[in-house]
Write a protein that holds these residues in place. Structure first.
Motif, PDB file in Angstrom:
ATOM      1  N   THR A  85      31.829  36.115  47.256  1.00 19.51           N
ATOM      2  CA  THR A  85      32.112  37.459  46.771  1.00 19.51           C
ATOM      3  C   THR A  85      31.505  38.521  47.678  1.00 19.51           C
ATOM      4  OG1 THR A  85      30.217  37.343  45.250  1.00 19.51           O
ATOM      5  CG2 THR A  85      32.374  36.720  44.374  1.00 19.51           C
ATOM      6  N   ALA A  86      30.368  38.214  48.301  1.00 23.53           N
ATOM      7  CA  ALA A  86      29.766  39.169  49.240  1.00 23.53           C
ATOM      8  C   ALA A  86      30.680  39.396  50.437  1.00 23.53           C
ATOM      9  CB  ALA A  86      28.403  38.661  49.706  1.00 23.53           C
ATOM     10  N   VAL A  87      31.270  38.327  50.950  1.00 15.15           N
ATOM     11  CA  VAL A  87      32.217  38.459  52.064  1.00 15.15           C
ATOM     12  C   VAL A  87      33.429  39.290  51.640  1.00 15.15           C
ATOM     13  CG1 VAL A  87      33.835  37.171  53.535  1.00 15.15           C
ATOM     14  CG2 VAL A  87      31.499  36.332  53.206  1.00 15.15           C
ATOM     15  N   CYS A  88      33.975  38.984  50.480  1.00 17.46           N
ATOM     16  CA  CYS A  88      35.148  39.727  49.993  1.00 17.46           C
ATOM     17  C   CYS A  88      34.839  41.208  49.831  1.00 17.46           C
ATOM     18  CB  CYS A  88      35.626  39.143  48.668  1.00 17.46           C
ATOM     19  SG  CYS A  88      36.270  37.461  48.777  1.00 17.46           S
ATOM     20  N   ARG A  89      33.698  41.532  49.246  1.00 12.42           N
ATOM     21  CA  ARG A  89      33.333  42.931  49.046  1.00 12.42           C
ATOM     22  C   ARG A  89      33.140  43.652  50.377  1.00 12.42           C
ATOM     23  NH1 ARG A  89      29.854  40.736  45.123  1.00 12.42           N
ATOM     24  NH2 ARG A  89      28.074  41.100  46.512  1.00 12.42           N
ATOM     25  N   LEU A 133      45.084  41.985  48.007  1.00 12.35           N
ATOM     26  CA  LEU A 133      44.361  42.934  47.158  1.00 12.35           C
ATOM     27  C   LEU A 133      43.873  44.139  47.957  1.00 12.35           C
ATOM     28  CD1 LEU A 133      42.253  40.409  45.091  1.00 12.35           C
ATOM     29  CD2 LEU A 133      43.791  42.105  44.082  1.00 12.35           C
ATOM     30  N   VAL A 134      43.274  43.865  49.107  1.00 11.09           N
ATOM     31  CA  VAL A 134      42.755  44.957  49.935  1.00 11.09           C
ATOM     32  C   VAL A 134      43.897  45.839  50.420  1.00 11.09           C
ATOM     33  CG1 VAL A 134      41.551  45.499  52.074  1.00 11.09           C
ATOM     34  CG2 VAL A 134      40.707  43.655  50.613  1.00 11.09           C
ATOM     35  N   SER A 135      44.986  45.238  50.850  1.00 11.37           N
ATOM     36  CA  SER A 135      46.126  46.021  51.345  1.00 11.37           C
ATOM     37  C   SER A 135      46.727  46.881  50.239  1.00 11.37           C
ATOM     38  CB  SER A 135      47.195  45.091  51.923  1.00 11.37           C
ATOM     39  OG  SER A 135      46.717  44.450  53.098  1.00 11.37           O
ATOM     40  N   PHE A 136      46.835  46.357  49.033  1.00 10.02           N
ATOM     41  CA  PHE A 136      47.360  47.154  47.924  1.00 10.02           C
ATOM     42  C   PHE A 136      46.510  48.395  47.711  1.00 10.02           C
ATOM     43  CE2 PHE A 136      50.563  45.302  44.799  1.00 10.02           C
ATOM     44  CZ  PHE A 136      51.277  44.668  45.793  1.00 10.02           C
ATOM     45  N   GLU A 137      45.198  48.241  47.823  1.00 11.43           N
ATOM     46  CA  GLU A 137      44.333  49.400  47.618  1.00 11.43           C
ATOM     47  C   GLU A 137      44.425  50.373  48.786  1.00 11.43           C
ATOM     48  OE1 GLU A 137      39.705  50.586  46.583  1.00 11.43           O
ATOM     49  OE2 GLU A 137      40.297  48.478  46.625  1.00 11.43           O
ATOM     50  N   VAL A 138      44.321  49.863  50.004  1.00 12.83           N
ATOM     51  CA  VAL A 138      44.315  50.736  51.181  1.00 12.83           C
ATOM     52  C   VAL A 138      45.642  51.464  51.336  1.00 12.83           C
ATOM     53  CG1 VAL A 138      44.179  50.768  53.706  1.00 12.83           C
ATOM     54  CG2 VAL A 138      42.565  49.395  52.389  1.00 12.83           C
ATOM     55  N   PHE A 139      46.748  50.784  51.048  1.00 13.68           N
ATOM     56  CA  PHE A 139      48.064  51.364  51.280  1.00 13.68           C
ATOM     57  C   PHE A 139      48.645  52.073  50.053  1.00 13.68           C
ATOM     58  CE2 PHE A 139      48.455  47.720  54.505  1.00 13.68           C
ATOM     59  CZ  PHE A 139      47.823  48.469  55.481  1.00 13.68           C
ATOM     60  N   GLY A 140      47.839  52.195  48.983  1.00 14.25           N
ATOM     61  CA  GLY A 140      48.219  53.059  47.875  1.00 14.25           C
ATOM     62  C   GLY A 140      49.017  52.434  46.755  1.00 14.25           C
ATOM     63  N   GLN A 141      49.239  51.101  46.783  1.00 15.26           N
ATOM     64  CA  GLN A 141      50.026  50.493  45.709  1.00 15.26           C
ATOM     65  C   GLN A 141      49.299  50.469  44.370  1.00 15.26           C
ATOM     66  OE1 GLN A 141      50.077  49.333  48.793  1.00 15.26           O
ATOM     67  NE2 GLN A 141      52.162  48.771  49.383  1.00 15.26           N
ATOM     68  N   PHE A 142      47.978  50.663  44.371  1.00 21.88           N
ATOM     69  CA  PHE A 142      47.234  50.691  43.117  1.00 21.88           C
ATOM     70  C   PHE A 142      47.155  52.094  42.514  1.00 21.88           C
ATOM     71  CE2 PHE A 142      44.502  46.698  44.075  1.00 21.88           C
ATOM     72  CZ  PHE A 142      45.468  45.900  43.479  1.00 21.88           C
ATOM     73  N   PHE A 196      37.530  46.125  39.209  1.00 27.12           N
ATOM     74  CA  PHE A 196      38.729  45.295  39.336  1.00 27.12           C
ATOM     75  C   PHE A 196      38.584  44.333  40.505  1.00 27.12           C
ATOM     76  CE2 PHE A 196      43.001  44.382  40.882  1.00 27.12           C
ATOM     77  CZ  PHE A 196      43.685  44.069  39.721  1.00 27.12           C
ATOM     78  N   PHE A 197      38.144  44.856  41.650  1.00 27.47           N
ATOM     79  CA  PHE A 197      38.041  44.006  42.829  1.00 27.47           C
ATOM     80  C   PHE A 197      36.930  42.974  42.664  1.00 27.47           C
ATOM     81  CE2 PHE A 197      36.632  42.698  46.990  1.00 27.47           C
ATOM     82  CZ  PHE A 197      37.831  42.411  47.625  1.00 27.47           C
ATOM     83  N   ALA A 198      35.799  43.374  42.094  1.00 23.09           N
ATOM     84  CA  ALA A 198      34.698  42.432  41.903  1.00 23.09           C
ATOM     85  C   ALA A 198      35.145  41.243  41.065  1.00 23.09           C
ATOM     86  CB  ALA A 198      33.509  43.135  41.244  1.00 23.09           C
ATOM     87  N   THR A 199      35.905  41.526  40.007  1.00 19.59           N
ATOM     88  CA  THR A 199      36.405  40.451  39.155  1.00 19.59           C
ATOM     89  C   THR A 199      37.409  39.587  39.905  1.00 19.59           C
ATOM     90  OG1 THR A 199      36.095  41.805  37.177  1.00 19.59           O
ATOM     91  CG2 THR A 199      37.609  39.944  36.993  1.00 19.59           C
ATOM     92  N   ALA A 200      38.298  40.233  40.663  1.00 24.48           N
ATOM     93  CA  ALA A 200      39.314  39.491  41.411  1.00 24.48           C
ATOM     94  C   ALA A 200      38.676  38.596  42.474  1.00 24.48           C
ATOM     95  CB  ALA A 200      40.303  40.457  42.059  1.00 24.48           C
ATOM     96  N   ALA A 201      37.674  39.117  43.180  1.00 25.62           N
ATOM     97  CA  ALA A 201      37.028  38.331  44.234  1.00 25.62           C
ATOM     98  C   ALA A 201      36.334  37.104  43.650  1.00 25.62           C
ATOM     99  CB  ALA A 201      36.023  39.199  44.986  1.00 25.62           C
ATOM    100  N   GLU A 202      35.655  37.287  42.520  1.00 25.31           N
ATOM    101  CA  GLU A 202      34.990  36.147  41.884  1.00 25.31           C
ATOM    102  C   GLU A 202      36.017  35.129  41.399  1.00 25.31           C
ATOM    103  OE1 GLU A 202      32.224  35.142  38.007  1.00 25.31           O
ATOM    104  OE2 GLU A 202      31.877  37.014  39.095  1.00 25.31           O
ATOM    105  N   ARG A 203      37.120  35.634  40.848  1.00 30.44           N
ATOM    106  CA  ARG A 203      38.157  34.720  40.371  1.00 30.44           C
ATOM    107  C   ARG A 203      38.756  33.915  41.526  1.00 30.44           C
ATOM    108  NH1 ARG A 203      42.423  36.920  36.088  1.00 30.44           N
ATOM    109  NH2 ARG A 203      40.427  37.008  34.975  1.00 30.44           N
ATOM    110  N   LEU A 204      38.949  34.561  42.672  1.00 29.19           N
ATOM    111  CA  LEU A 204      39.467  33.839  43.838  1.00 29.19           C
ATOM    112  C   LEU A 204      38.510  32.723  44.236  1.00 29.19           C
ATOM    113  CD1 LEU A 204      40.828  36.698  46.151  1.00 29.19           C
ATOM    114  CD2 LEU A 204      42.146  35.056  44.806  1.00 29.19           C
TER     115      LEU A 204
END
Length: 234
Positions: free
Chosen positions: A97-101, A197-206, A216-224
C-alpha cells in the motif's frame, strides 16, 4: 579534469536541465504531441542549432523526459517501500500500500509528466529500449514485495481458472520464474488496476463521482494487495 573542462561539464548539465524544464512547461501548456525543439530554443533564447547539440531531435528530448518521469515515480515508490520496511518489516501488505500511495501521490503532483508516460501515445514517436528499465521500476517493486511475502509464507493468491493456466505459466516464466503462476497473474491484474485507478483520478474520470479520493484510494490499494494474496501483520 581541468578547470575549463569542469566548467564546461557544469554548463552542459545546467543547460540540459533548462531545456528539460522548458520542455515540461510546454508539455503542460500544449501537450506532448506539440512539443517543438524550435519553440523550446526560442523560449530559452537559444538558436535551434545550439539546442540540437544537446538533443538532436524532438524524439531524443521526449525520450529524456520519459526516462526522467519513469525514474521519478520509481524513486518515489522505492523510497516509500523502504520506509515501510523500516516501520513494519513483517507487514508486506503495508509495503504494497505504501508503494501504491507513492505512485498516486507522484501522479497527482505531476499530472503532465504522468500523462506523458501513461496517457495517449505521442503520434510519430516510438519509445526506444532505453525506456524499458525505468518503466519497469514500479512493477518490479510490486513483484519484489510479493516475492518477499511468498518467501515468508504469507501469500495465498486466488486460484486460477483452468483456461488461464497456460497464459499464467507463460507470464510467470517471463515476469518472475520463482513465483507461482497464480501469483504472477494476480500481480499483473493488480498492476493494471493500480494504474487504472490513478489514471481515472489524474485524467478526471472521478470528477463528480468520487469525492473522498484519499480514503477511496487507500481502500482500493489495500484491496488490490489482498487480492494478490498479501495479508497484514503487526
Amino acid at each position: 579534469m581541468t578547470t575549463v573542462q569542469g566548467a564546461r561539464a557544469r554548463a552542459r548539465i545546467e543547460i540540459t536541465a533548462a531545456i528539460k524544464d522548458e520542455a515540461r512547461r510546454q508539455l503542460a501548456a500544449e501537450g506532448a504531441a506539440k512539443l517543438s525543439l524550435r519553440a523550446v530554443a526560442r523560449e530559452l533564447g537559444m538558436v535551434s542549432s545550439a539546442l540540437y547539440r544537446y538533443f538532436p531531435s524532438r524524439d531524443d528530448l521526449l525520450t529524456a523526459l520519459i526516462i526522467d518521469a519513469y525514474d521519478a515515480v520509481g524513486s518515489a515508490a522505492e523510497k516509500a517501500h523502504a520506509a515501510a520496511v523500516r516501520t513494519a518489516p513483517l507487514d508486506h501488505l503495508a509495503r504494497w500500500t505504501a508503494v501504491c500511495r507513492a505512485v498516486r501521490a507522484w501522479a497527482v503532483a505531476h499530472p503532465h509528466e504522468y500523462a506523458l508516460i501513461y496517457g495517449s501515445p505521442v503520434p510519430g514517436y516510438t519509445a526506444p529500449q532505453d525506456t524499458v528499465g525505468p518503466a519497469a521500476r514500479v512493477g518490479l517493486l510490486l513483484v519484489a514485495t510479493a516475492r518477499a511475502a511468498d518467501e515468508a509464507g504469507g501469500v495465498v493468491p486466488p486460484p486460477l481458472p483452468d483456461g488461464l493456466t497456460p497464459e499464467a505459466e507463460r507470464l510467470a516464466a517471463d515476469l518472475a520464474p520463482d513465483l507461482p503462476p497464480a501469483l504472477a497473474v494476480a500481480l499483473v491484474f493488480a498492476w493494471a488496476q493500480l494504474f487504472g485507478l490513478v489514471s481515472f483520478e489524474v485524467f478526471g474520470q472521478f470528477n463528480r463521482i468520487v469525492e473522498d479520493r484519499d480514503a477511496f484510494f487507500a481502500t482500493a490499494a489495500e484491496r488490490l494487495g489482498r487480492e494478490v494474496g498479501l495479508t497484514a501483520r503487526p
